[in-house]
Write a protein that holds these residues in place. Sequence first.
Motif, PDB file in Angstrom:
ATOM      1  N   SER A 164       0.823  -1.212   0.000  1.00  0.00           N
ATOM      2  CA  SER A 164       0.000   0.000   0.000  1.00  0.00           C
ATOM      3  C   SER A 164       0.853   1.256   0.000  1.00  0.00           C
ATOM      4  O   SER A 164       0.518   2.248  -0.664  1.00  0.00           O
ATOM      5  CB  SER A 164      -0.936  -0.004   1.214  1.00  0.00           C
ATOM      6  N   VAL A 165       1.957   1.244   0.753  1.00  0.00           N
ATOM      7  CA  VAL A 165       2.875   2.384   0.744  1.00  0.00           C
ATOM      8  C   VAL A 165       3.443   2.582  -0.658  1.00  0.00           C
ATOM      9  O   VAL A 165       3.474   3.703  -1.190  1.00  0.00           O
ATOM     10  CB  VAL A 165       4.001   2.184   1.774  1.00  0.00           C
ATOM     11  N   LEU A 166       3.889   1.493  -1.284  1.00  0.00           N
ATOM     12  CA  LEU A 166       4.432   1.590  -2.636  1.00  0.00           C
ATOM     13  C   LEU A 166       3.353   2.035  -3.624  1.00  0.00           C
ATOM     14  O   LEU A 166       3.628   2.816  -4.542  1.00  0.00           O
ATOM     15  CB  LEU A 166       5.009   0.240  -3.069  1.00  0.00           C
ATOM     16  N   PHE A 167       2.144   1.562  -3.428  1.00  0.00           N
ATOM     17  CA  PHE A 167       1.016   1.959  -4.284  1.00  0.00           C
ATOM     18  C   PHE A 167       0.777   3.462  -4.210  1.00  0.00           C
ATOM     19  O   PHE A 167       0.574   4.126  -5.235  1.00  0.00           O
ATOM     20  CB  PHE A 167      -0.230   1.188  -3.839  1.00  0.00           C
ATOM     21  N   GLY A 168       0.834   4.024  -3.005  1.00  0.00           N
ATOM     22  CA  GLY A 168       0.654   5.462  -2.854  1.00  0.00           C
ATOM     23  C   GLY A 168       1.783   6.256  -3.476  1.00  0.00           C
ATOM     24  O   GLY A 168       1.547   7.215  -4.230  1.00  0.00           O
ATOM     25  N   VAL A 169       3.016   5.854  -3.184  1.00  0.00           N
ATOM     26  CA  VAL A 169       4.184   6.559  -3.732  1.00  0.00           C
ATOM     27  C   VAL A 169       4.187   6.488  -5.255  1.00  0.00           C
ATOM     28  O   VAL A 169       4.581   7.449  -5.936  1.00  0.00           O
ATOM     29  CB  VAL A 169       5.481   5.957  -3.158  1.00  0.00           C
ATOM     30  N   TRP A 170       3.732   5.379  -5.792  1.00  0.00           N
ATOM     31  CA  TRP A 170       3.682   5.188  -7.246  1.00  0.00           C
ATOM     32  C   TRP A 170       2.820   6.246  -7.931  1.00  0.00           C
ATOM     33  O   TRP A 170       3.057   6.591  -9.094  1.00  0.00           O
ATOM     34  CB  TRP A 170       3.128   3.787  -7.527  1.00  0.00           C
ATOM     35  N   HIS A 171       1.838   6.789  -7.217  1.00  0.00           N
ATOM     36  CA  HIS A 171       0.957   7.795  -7.795  1.00  0.00           C
ATOM     37  C   HIS A 171       1.558   9.204  -7.775  1.00  0.00           C
ATOM     38  O   HIS A 171       1.033  10.098  -8.452  1.00  0.00           O
ATOM     39  CB  HIS A 171      -0.387   7.829  -7.046  1.00  0.00           C
ATOM     40  N   TYR A 172       2.611   9.411  -7.019  1.00  0.00           N
ATOM     41  CA  TYR A 172       3.137  10.762  -6.861  1.00  0.00           C
ATOM     42  C   TYR A 172       3.625  11.370  -8.178  1.00  0.00           C
ATOM     43  O   TYR A 172       3.314  12.536  -8.470  1.00  0.00           O
ATOM     44  CB  TYR A 172       4.256  10.789  -5.825  1.00  0.00           C
ATOM     45  N   PRO A 173       4.380  10.627  -9.013  1.00  0.00           N
ATOM     46  CA  PRO A 173       4.813  11.235 -10.285  1.00  0.00           C
ATOM     47  C   PRO A 173       3.656  11.608 -11.200  1.00  0.00           C
ATOM     48  O   PRO A 173       3.813  12.441 -12.089  1.00  0.00           O
ATOM     49  CB  PRO A 173       5.685  10.135 -10.923  1.00  0.00           C
ATOM     50  N   GLY A 174       2.497  10.985 -10.992  1.00  0.00           N
ATOM     51  CA  GLY A 174       1.349  11.265 -11.851  1.00  0.00           C
ATOM     52  C   GLY A 174       0.589  12.522 -11.497  1.00  0.00           C
ATOM     53  O   GLY A 174      -0.410  12.837 -12.141  1.00  0.00           O
ATOM     54  N   GLY A 175       1.034  13.239 -10.451  1.00  0.00           N
ATOM     55  CA  GLY A 175       0.422  14.520 -10.140  1.00  0.00           C
ATOM     56  C   GLY A 175      -0.326  14.587  -8.823  1.00  0.00           C
ATOM     57  O   GLY A 175      -0.878  15.634  -8.481  1.00  0.00           O
ATOM     58  N   GLN A 176      -0.365  13.498  -8.061  1.00  0.00           N
ATOM     59  CA  GLN A 176      -1.028  13.561  -6.767  1.00  0.00           C
ATOM     60  C   GLN A 176      -0.159  14.324  -5.769  1.00  0.00           C
ATOM     61  O   GLN A 176       1.063  14.192  -5.776  1.00  0.00           O
ATOM     62  CB  GLN A 176      -1.307  12.156  -6.223  1.00  0.00           C
ATOM     63  N   ASP A 177      -0.821  15.117  -4.893  1.00  0.00           N
ATOM     64  CA  ASP A 177      -0.067  15.801  -3.851  1.00  0.00           C
ATOM     65  C   ASP A 177       0.112  14.864  -2.660  1.00  0.00           C
ATOM     66  O   ASP A 177      -0.329  13.698  -2.689  1.00  0.00           O
ATOM     67  CB  ASP A 177      -0.750  17.108  -3.440  1.00  0.00           C
ATOM     68  N   VAL A 178       0.764  15.354  -1.608  1.00  0.00           N
ATOM     69  CA  VAL A 178       1.114  14.487  -0.473  1.00  0.00           C
ATOM     70  C   VAL A 178      -0.135  13.913   0.187  1.00  0.00           C
ATOM     71  O   VAL A 178      -0.184  12.709   0.507  1.00  0.00           O
ATOM     72  CB  VAL A 178       1.965  15.262   0.554  1.00  0.00           C
ATOM     73  N   LEU A 179      -1.162  14.740   0.390  1.00  0.00           N
ATOM     74  CA  LEU A 179      -2.386  14.235   1.019  1.00  0.00           C
ATOM     75  C   LEU A 179      -3.040  13.156   0.166  1.00  0.00           C
ATOM     76  O   LEU A 179      -3.485  12.125   0.677  1.00  0.00           O
ATOM     77  CB  LEU A 179      -3.380  15.368   1.264  1.00  0.00           C
ATOM     78  N   GLN A 180      -3.080  13.383  -1.143  1.00  0.00           N
ATOM     79  CA  GLN A 180      -3.685  12.387  -2.027  1.00  0.00           C
ATOM     80  C   GLN A 180      -2.894  11.092  -2.026  1.00  0.00           C
ATOM     81  O   GLN A 180      -3.474   9.996  -2.079  1.00  0.00           O
ATOM     82  CB  GLN A 180      -3.791  12.957  -3.446  1.00  0.00           C
ATOM     83  N   VAL A 181      -1.566  11.191  -1.942  1.00  0.00           N
ATOM     84  CA  VAL A 181      -0.734   9.989  -1.850  1.00  0.00           C
ATOM     85  C   VAL A 181      -1.047   9.237  -0.566  1.00  0.00           C
ATOM     86  O   VAL A 181      -1.194   8.005  -0.569  1.00  0.00           O
ATOM     87  CB  VAL A 181       0.762  10.355  -1.932  1.00  0.00           C
ATOM     88  N   LEU A 182      -1.162   9.953   0.551  1.00  0.00           N
ATOM     89  CA  LEU A 182      -1.482   9.315   1.829  1.00  0.00           C
ATOM     90  C   LEU A 182      -2.870   8.675   1.776  1.00  0.00           C
ATOM     91  O   LEU A 182      -3.065   7.567   2.297  1.00  0.00           O
ATOM     92  CB  LEU A 182      -1.413  10.344   2.958  1.00  0.00           C
ATOM     93  N   MET A 183      -3.827   9.362   1.149  1.00  0.00           N
ATOM     94  CA  MET A 183      -5.167   8.795   1.016  1.00  0.00           C
ATOM     95  C   MET A 183      -5.136   7.543   0.136  1.00  0.00           C
ATOM     96  O   MET A 183      -5.816   6.552   0.419  1.00  0.00           O
ATOM     97  CB  MET A 183      -6.115   9.833   0.413  1.00  0.00           C
TER      98      MET A 183
END
Length: 225
Positions: A164-183
């Motif tokens: 799940s942590v890797l899944f969230g971090v994986w979204h960061y380059p696509g434009g999600q901000d920190v809160l969205q990554v945590l969500m």
Amino acid sequence: MSTARPEVKHPRRVLPLFAVLLVLFAVAALWPVVGRVTGNAELPVQIAANLAPFAVFFGAVALAARFEGISLATAVGFSTRHAVRQFLTALALLAATLALTVAAAALGFRMFGEGEAGLLFFLYAAFRSFLLVGFGEELIWRGYVLGAMRRNMHSDAAAVLLSSVLFGVWHYPGGQDVLQVLMTMLFGVLWGMARLRIRHCSTFSTGTAHGLHDLALLVIATLTA
């Protein structure tokens, strides 16, 4: 109830998992560049650009499954058995993720992204949100990645958390901000625990929940644009 671990013909191997994760993060790192190049292109070009990463992802998963000696359906955790029960589980998961998203939005956080004005672009975005992103990501992350981590780790909880942590971090380059990554990480934990603790919950169920969640966000963003 915990789902049964898939039988593996060969000893546990972590190499296929690392290879799939490398492909996932390499494509994610390149995605912003592809988006800039194809952002104003004709719809067929955008469709091809959006389909290409998933073709690469599933190609990598198929090769990993073959290397491990398991079927592709087992590798991605997909089953249509008890479909009605799985669909009801998906609706419960959807209610939970939408409630969390709406609560965050009510606090002033950006949660809904951008809508689509044209009908043709909206229909394509709806197809992409539900099938490619929703189902596709679940087959990969709650299917292969979570399953492979379970086969290589001694703790289901650790497998869910790490994936799940890797899944969230994986979204960061696509434009999600920190809160969205945590969500996204939180949603990954929810979907992962559902896979392992709810009886007959396969990626058919989590994929439906994920796809409907993303589709709902698209509709809300379009209506409020």
